[in-house]
Design an enzyme around this catalytic site. Structure first.
Site, PDB file in Angstrom:
ATOM      1  N   GLY A   6       0.851  -1.185   0.000  1.00  0.00           N
ATOM      2  CA  GLY A   6       0.000   0.000   0.000  1.00  0.00           C
ATOM      3  C   GLY A   6       0.879   1.225   0.000  1.00  0.00           C
ATOM      4  O   GLY A   6       2.086   1.151   0.224  1.00  0.00           O
ATOM      5  N   GLY A  11      -1.423   2.562   6.483  1.00  0.00           N
ATOM      6  CA  GLY A  11      -1.688   1.743   7.660  1.00  0.00           C
ATOM      7  C   GLY A  11      -1.052   0.369   7.642  1.00  0.00           C
ATOM      8  O   GLY A  11      -1.338  -0.472   8.502  1.00  0.00           O
ATOM      9  N   LYS A  12      -0.162   0.109   6.684  1.00  0.00           N
ATOM     10  CA  LYS A  12       0.463  -1.222   6.563  1.00  0.00           C
ATOM     11  C   LYS A  12       1.223  -1.637   7.812  1.00  0.00           C
ATOM     12  O   LYS A  12       1.066  -2.756   8.287  1.00  0.00           O
ATOM     13  CB  LYS A  12       1.436  -1.261   5.378  1.00  0.00           C
ATOM     14  N   SER A  13       2.042  -0.750   8.332  1.00  0.00           N
ATOM     15  CA  SER A  13       2.864  -1.103   9.499  1.00  0.00           C
ATOM     16  C   SER A  13       1.996  -1.403  10.715  1.00  0.00           C
ATOM     17  O   SER A  13       2.267  -2.340  11.473  1.00  0.00           O
ATOM     18  CB  SER A  13       3.851   0.020   9.826  1.00  0.00           C
ATOM     19  N   ASP A  33      10.531   0.119   5.174  1.00  0.00           N
ATOM     20  CA  ASP A  33      11.092   1.018   6.188  1.00  0.00           C
ATOM     21  C   ASP A  33      12.305   0.398   6.871  1.00  0.00           C
ATOM     22  O   ASP A  33      13.285   1.096   7.163  1.00  0.00           O
ATOM     23  CB  ASP A  33      10.035   1.391   7.231  1.00  0.00           C
TER      24      ASP A  33
END
Length: 179
Positions: A6, A11-13, A33
């Protein structure tokens, strides 16, 4: 292995962290990241091979792409050795990025998850974060999904990441994993 894709600030993490708490077994989270943090200057050095351009566009050097292949090869080795992985990614090249990962991971079982968020909402979240380049969230919100093929998709625009993680966990058939 679960691959979350995404745009920035979608909001993936947060979904990855929530999944770690609710899925059976022990899951490790890695992703873009983690990779960028390990680069010179946390990705902000000219030696990192990343160029951040106006409007949120990002370009990569040939050396950076070679190192990225090494990164994925290492993660693939972990998955083949039995580690349960959640990969938190932003496939800037959409389906081409998916194919790079797919070819590196070979026979590994990959579950592809699209994490969607409307561009305006992602941009608003991005504005509240000090570690983001302005414009990335809006630019990536739709483009990262171009040409992608997903097993499951969630939308965080109006739903919490915990809700989305619970929905994902319910759709994944991972009950046979050891706790």
């Amino acid at each position: 292995m679960i691959v979350l894709n995404g745009g920035s600030s979608s909001g993936k993490s947060s979904i990855a962290r929530a999944l770690q708490e609710i899925l059976p077994g022990i899951w490790l989270t890695f992703g873009v990241d983690t990779f960028i943090d390990a680069l010179p200057g946390g990705g902000n050095s000219p030696n990192a091979g990343i160029t951040y351009e106006q409007g949120g566009t990002i370009a990569f050097s040939t050396a950076h792409r070679a190192l990225e292949r090494s990164w994925y090869s290492g993660l693939s080795a972990m998955a083949r050795a039995g580690a349960h992985l959640i990969l938190d990614e932003v496939f800037l090249s959409g389906g081409a990025g998916q194919e790079r990962v797919r070819s590196t991971f070979g026979e590994a079982d990959l579950i592809w998850v699209g994490v969607h968020c409307e561009p305006d909402v992602a941009a608003s979240r991005e504005a509240q974060r000090l570690d983001r380049v302005e414009g990335m969230a809006r630019q990536q919100a739709l483009s990262v999904h171009a040409g992608m093929v997903y097993d499951v998709e969630v939308d965080t625009t109006y739903r919490s990441t915990d809700e989305c993680a619970r929905e994902l966990a319910g759709q994944l058939s991972l009950d046979a994993l050891p706790r």
